[in-house]
Write an enzyme that holds these catalytic residues in place. Sequence first.
Site, PDB file in Angstrom:
ATOM      1  N   SER A  90      -9.076  10.622 -38.387  1.00  0.00           N
ATOM      2  CA  SER A  90      -8.198   9.745 -39.170  1.00  0.00           C
ATOM      3  C   SER A  90      -8.979   8.817 -40.096  1.00  0.00           C
ATOM      4  O   SER A  90     -10.098   8.401 -39.775  1.00  0.00           O
ATOM      5  CB  SER A  90      -7.368   8.858 -38.233  1.00  0.00           C
ATOM      6  OG  SER A  90      -6.581   9.628 -37.378  1.00  0.00           O
ATOM      7  N   HIS A 149      -1.151   5.339 -34.001  1.00  0.00           N
ATOM      8  CA  HIS A 149      -1.629   6.188 -32.908  1.00  0.00           C
ATOM      9  C   HIS A 149      -1.653   5.441 -31.566  1.00  0.00           C
ATOM     10  O   HIS A 149      -1.365   6.031 -30.530  1.00  0.00           O
ATOM     11  CB  HIS A 149      -2.999   6.772 -33.244  1.00  0.00           C
ATOM     12  CG  HIS A 149      -2.963   7.770 -34.351  1.00  0.00           C
ATOM     13  ND1 HIS A 149      -2.274   8.958 -34.255  1.00  0.00           N
ATOM     14  CD2 HIS A 149      -3.492   7.764 -35.608  1.00  0.00           C
ATOM     15  CE1 HIS A 149      -2.391   9.644 -35.383  1.00  0.00           C
ATOM     16  NE2 HIS A 149      -3.130   8.939 -36.228  1.00  0.00           N
TER      17      HIS A 149
END
Lengths: 493, 493, 493, 493
Positions: free
Chosen positions: D339, D432
């Site tokens: 990410s 997340h």
Amino acid sequence: MASLNRESTPAAANGTSPPKPHSEGFLVRGRQAVRRAWRGWRRSTGAPIAGNIAADLPDRDLALVRQQIDTCLAARGGEVSARAIAADLGRAYIGLNETGRWRFFDLLARDYKADRDALTAAAAALQAATDDATFADTQKQMRHALIPPRLRLLKQFNGLEEGVKFLVDLRADLMEITRRHGTDPEFQALNRELYELLSSWFDVGFLELRRITWEAPASLLEKLIVYEAVHEIRSWEDLKNRLDSDRRCYAFFHPSMPNEPLIFVEVALVKGMADQIQTLLDESQPAADPATADTAIFYSISNAQDGLAGVSFGDFLIKRVVSELTREFPMLKTFATLSPIPGLRAWLETAFDQGDLTLEAAQAETIGRLNGNSDPTIYLMALFEQSDWLTDDTIAEQIRPILMRLCVTYMLTTITDRMGRKRAVDSVAHFHLSNGAQIERLNWKADLSQKGRRQSAGLMVNYLYRLSDIERNHEEYKGAGKINCAGAIKNLA
Amino acid sequence: MASLNRESTPAAANGTSPPKPHSEGFLVRGRQAVRRAWRGWRRSTGAPIAGNIAADLPDRDLALVRQQIDTCLAARGGEVSARAIAADLGRAYIGLNETGRWRFFDLLARDYKADRDALTAAAAALQAATDDATFADTQKQMRHALIPPRLRLLKQFNGLEEGVKFLVDLRADLMEITRRHGTDPEFQALNRELYELLSSWFDVGFLELRRITWEAPASLLEKLIVYEAVHEIRSWEDLKNRLDSDRRCYAFFHPSMPNEPLIFVEVALVKGMADQIQTLLDESQPAADPATADTAIFYSISNAQDGLAGVSFGDFLIKRVVSELTREFPMLKTFATLSPIPGLRAWLETAFDQGDLTLEAAQAETIGRLNGNSDPTIYLMALFEQSDWLTDDTIAEQIRPILMRLCVTYMLTTITDRMGRKRAVDSVAHFHLSNGAQIERLNWKADLSQKGRRQSAGLMVNYLYRLSDIERNHEEYKGAGKINCAGAIKNLA
Amino acid sequence: MASLNRESTPAAANGTSPPKPHSEGFLVRGRQAVRRAWRGWRRSTGAPIAGNIAADLPDRDLALVRQQIDTCLAARGGEVSARAIAADLGRAYIGLNETGRWRFFDLLARDYKADRDALTAAAAALQAATDDATFADTQKQMRHALIPPRLRLLKQFNGLEEGVKFLVDLRADLMEITRRHGTDPEFQALNRELYELLSSWFDVGFLELRRITWEAPASLLEKLIVYEAVHEIRSWEDLKNRLDSDRRCYAFFHPSMPNEPLIFVEVALVKGMADQIQTLLDESQPAADPATADTAIFYSISNAQDGLAGVSFGDFLIKRVVSELTREFPMLKTFATLSPIPGLRAWLETAFDQGDLTLEAAQAETIGRLNGNSDPTIYLMALFEQSDWLTDDTIAEQIRPILMRLCVTYMLTTITDRMGRKRAVDSVAHFHLSNGAQIERLNWKADLSQKGRRQSAGLMVNYLYRLSDIERNHEEYKGAGKINCAGAIKNLA
Amino acid sequence: MASLNRESTPAAANGTSPPKPHSEGFLVRGRQAVRRAWRGWRRSTGAPIAGNIAADLPDRDLALVRQQIDTCLAARGGEVSARAIAADLGRAYIGLNETGRWRFFDLLARDYKADRDALTAAAAALQAATDDATFADTQKQMRHALIPPRLRLLKQFNGLEEGVKFLVDLRADLMEITRRHGTDPEFQALNRELYELLSSWFDVGFLELRRITWEAPASLLEKLIVYEAVHEIRSWEDLKNRLDSDRRCYAFFHPSMPNEPLIFVEVALVKGMADQIQTLLDESQPAADPATADTAIFYSISNAQDGLAGVSFGDFLIKRVVSELTREFPMLKTFATLSPIPGLRAWLETAFDQGDLTLEAAQAETIGRLNGNSDPTIYLMALFEQSDWLTDDTIAEQIRPILMRLCVTYMLTTITDRMGRKRAVDSVAHFHLSNGAQIERLNWKADLSQKGRRQSAGLMVNYLYRLSDIERNHEEYKGAGKINCAGAIKNLA
């Protein structure tokens, strides 16, 4: 063999080298999907040869292949087992290089043809038959004797995943190898048998007509980009434009190759008969409303499978598409092509060279005025290579009537083929005339691409499909080689 | 021709008259869907004959048909036009009654066969060929000469909607007419050609295996009810039970007949080898959990298309289904059938009559005790017609060892076919042994239906498909006619 | 709650007890497919209760359920975990018997409703809000307070396989239990919330209209047989006849219940307005050519989901089907129903009893001539129970004008509903008049089934949907309760 | 409203301006497909306004719109008619420019909100209710009063072709206009209502998870190219690489928008946890064998519909995909992301500026050695703009530990949101961590694109989804704002 293709469709007829990724593409996928799929065909006995033979198939490995073929043909273990052996042979073939493949074909060509003794025996029996029943029996015996072992072997592949595509590409390989290594009657016989096998499998009655739109799988559309053989598809945007709401694209598919187009045609729905290909392909043009169109222009037909050279789909494709379009757009009145004239320049060159064709005095004079050159035909031929004269109207307008007349002469020229039948010298013309179309109009400055200028000085032609005339045109052309054309064309000639 | 079918599958082998709605069914639909579809194939010239000829095809109309066939074969107007004429002929055929159809076949059989002169010329050329190139050319010439005009005509139908089904049913009609009117070498030759054409089209490599569930279209399931030839499907509830979660049904389909099963098999997933058919078909039994099954029982295989008699699918079907089941249920260990013994009673009767078979003394004595009748074989044969003795254990248990031994004798009996090869006398046994199965077990009181009692005194047999033995069994049976069976069977014999 | 359904469609309005396998059917499948599917929703922590609670949900197990609900609502572990708990609760619910379900609903009804304190606080805030921003915020706060915990729980099911069907059947269970155990405001509130939830999910905009043919899956067609509520489908052959080429059947489906019809309509394409239902349902009649039809007759509309009582689809269904039919058959000129008159007999009985209705002298005299009975109304009522008088024309022709007039009186009678609006007393009439149809014609001897004779002495009615009048009719009926009808009807009245 | 989106997913969180063709794209198609489709909704009475109003909606035309809305809400003519009017209004809206749309929203925002009097009356009744039945009734009354007329209007669109997409884009327009014209409580309330409507329609339970492959329609794949918001898809070849055999792409779809992905995720199947994005995106890398992969890397998640800002799908998507992958590849052991860290640079800059963050002495000294500059933080910030230092290992290796520690500090920093809850300052981290993942590893030189260098000096992070920890992580983060991370991260901090 390439001539089979040349005679039947414009795709391979345009004189340029079309992209040739088919066979190679298959081999690439072969190393992944097919090998994986075919590995699943495990024999319960006997070791596989795939993976154990060298790429150029040396004698030792050729013996292994021969042994495997023999086992397959003996069909010990039943038909499922035979197919497992075929899968093994197929995987082995995919691993071969050009030399290896040549040696593989050589093996098939010489050692697995029809048995001569059985054939002569059958021939004798056939001649000796007196009553009907015996005569029928001897025919059956002869049909059986005519099936060579190699055909029984190759037929096994139709039951394998992608197996039919494998055979199509195998034939493409065979033709390519023949092209490079020279003709050999044994190879020709093998090719002929493959052609007959594929012809029966790909009988047009078994094909499915599908419309292809922007909703089609990308994996299929990608193939259109590769297979397009008339006007190169330059990008996905170019392709999208050809599938817009005022366009139609249709292709034939075979049930055993559901993701492989066999032949496809691109159609534009327009007002009036189109006279310029770049305009049709211009992505910046907004889509027209198809409901207002009165004319369907077939501007590209491409054969997609080299291995099906000589198997003819184009005639049926055009007529099925005309029928589909008529149902969807009852307002359509005209069905015509906008076609290249691929052989014009080459023919003119030869005809001038050999003195078969001469310029009229007035024509020569006009050219002389443009150019002090002593030979006006050389000047004319040179124009095909240049890019600027067409935009220079002082030249172009003087050259135009000369080239138009020469082109008409070319279009109406016939030759006699091997079978003694008259046919148009231009391959694309031959294709459309065979289908029952007529030559409707020549178009000046119609294809300004480099290819278009080189092949035909930018000229293109419309072939007209008038439903009421198709049968008659077809018969007149097939019978006496009569080339039907519009009055304006006749006047030019 | 029926024998072709008899030899290859149990469906037609069970000695009863199976439902025969195929051809008739087609004609009924023909009057609606097909006629409508084919009317769409309009010719641009020439009048259609369909609708203008009498059902029994009198001479005047036969001449019209002949003229239409000639036009089609001349292919004037191109291939699309040829198909339009074929459609017209097809619609005309559908309108014929039995007499008309006989006259139509007679026309094809006598006037459109391969040309004798062309064949003898080709035979002479073939014999005269010296070099390879010429020899290959003469083969091509012979292949061409062997294609009779009627085949070119019939092939046109594959491009019509339902056209392939039309040809399949046409062959069924031809065989039915042959059966009624007696054999004729010309009709046989026509049938043979149709068989070879359909064999090539229905090559198992082109077929699609589909699982059929209760989610399938009712129009398809309805056909299973009609086509089931081993254990009659009595109702939609019976059918639903056969498609329950502990059952599987698979069929082969051809791309040109997507809604017509060619052959289908019904499988039960059970624990242990099933020994009773009524239990399997009992709708009131709850579905078992297929995940706990260790055995797949193939309890019914039916050919669906009379017109494909002699084209063999069963071997492939069973092996493909075994492969599918293995993937879905890795726990399955045994693959076996529960099969009828259709020829037992008839064979016993003949064998006793002709003295080929006699009872042992002890057997005769046992029967004598049950029945004062002077001829124990007559008593035995009579049991096949009665319904109550099987439930009377005082009789049944004494008869059981006698019938079991007689049945084993029957199962192991071989005959020699026209080609000189040994094969099992029982047609179902021949089918499974050819596929590489072995006779595993006889089951007493296994089929208590009237048909089961009449044919085989309620006996059924399990054929076992053991993957590791299939190839060897197949070879031994095909080669020397060796009938493999389990030890227990051998002991009985 | 049943009245919601009664008011809206003819399906539940016919006065008989329709087959009720829905909820039970779900439970049966629940024990197999759903339980299996939902078992897959494993929580990473916490033990499942399904399988560990008794069917009548005693106090101890009720506490477990409550605890599980609380965990789900606390949404610890994220939303996926919440859904896993819902699946567990669902499986537990499926295992409950009627007592258990009653206790489960009781728990939801009393302990998981909207929080009273939060609601009154939100109400106070709403009243106190002065500026626009605050007012908007308090609305948001109120919307939030109005969502009871039980709704958050039940919404979890939409993400489970078959979860929406589960909720629909849950509501059917709730209504059934309410029916048996008597009304309770708390149960009513729960039912109301479920109704509103399902109404929003089953908004007609989300529904898919599908045509159902004989090609549909047998598993779907089987449901039509079960769900048909107007004219019983007697067999698969009866069903096949209703799906023939001169028939159409359409249903609405929801994406979350793709194999469950919500409502379906059966249409016959005929010439002229049909006046007899048995003729339409006669399987032995050959299919007419739909291309020649000028009238579409809607002869059956059935709601399929008891749990969606009160959610209205019928209006949209009819109009969408009219639009589909118009596109397929431009020749159709008339769209009408052939409908039952389910309330006629019951209404007449009550009206005569209560003296709201009396026979005219001439009518009474006619009946008197047929029957010496002192009370002609009793004679009339008795006819509804008899089966032979309709075939005896000497009686039938004299009774006909009397019953026709009484029927017209009934059809034009209005009542006032709870909201103070006038509506037709006949439920089917109310449905079609609400949709904008008009009463077009009464049909004598139109439904000779036992049900038809009992309910309406064999009378049926055509409601006419004339597109140009629908909006006006709808408004007039909805507004002033005006019942539009054809001139002939008015004349009878 | 954009912040809703920012908070929930990385797509809009990356700090760059993503392509915004959604609304515009819809309008373009609107001018073609939708306008054509909606024209079909003809009212039987009343003139349409579409086509008759000016693009900026002057007062006179606004009055027409108001009148049309009123007619629609009055529902005269039934619901089908109401939908026809909605279609007309929709076509009118599509023709508006930004001013016109602003005026349209203003009309809805001020004149079609919930009725204040009805609301206060309902609030009073709710407070006054004493018994349960009345209290339930007042809730129903309140629920009804809370539905503003504009919502009833907008709901009509769900029944129109592409109508749901229209509403989604309408909300995107509303948010865009709010962004440009400044916040207004009335507009906010309208937006809130639209959000709640779309939230209920797009409940994750109604969504369908589909795998997207290279076999998907080009028209769908084209949208991925447009909607990808994390790592730009540069070409069709780039896209094809992301759909290769060692990749997976999944998206959520809604039944009413079957061709529009709502959110999609791209996954790479690799050995070991990927640490470099350019390697993953390198088209020249051959596809790995997915069967040998032990790790699934989620390297891109993009929200596709601006109009669904705030509606959360990402959590469910990741967990559903983990479950799909686990089923297909049981060998997978690790599920993690690769990410971006979109907020690092901006946060560092502010923190240094405001003195919230200072370098340690050793860090400052190291930087001082590299650069005589008096302020090491300015030197550090400048690195984000430069492209060469990362390839100069003499610098990079000294900077590395400093930036890694600063980044860890950033990753573990929390802020307190409007609701008083602690959350990670980084938006992607927040997404997340909310889903239950933990911070697993920082990767140096992980994203060498210009965007990657500018935002995070080329750093990327792996978030680990360990199934056994997800619930606990989720609870700890949601509850106390605890940021779970691997030991190595803790050691760095």
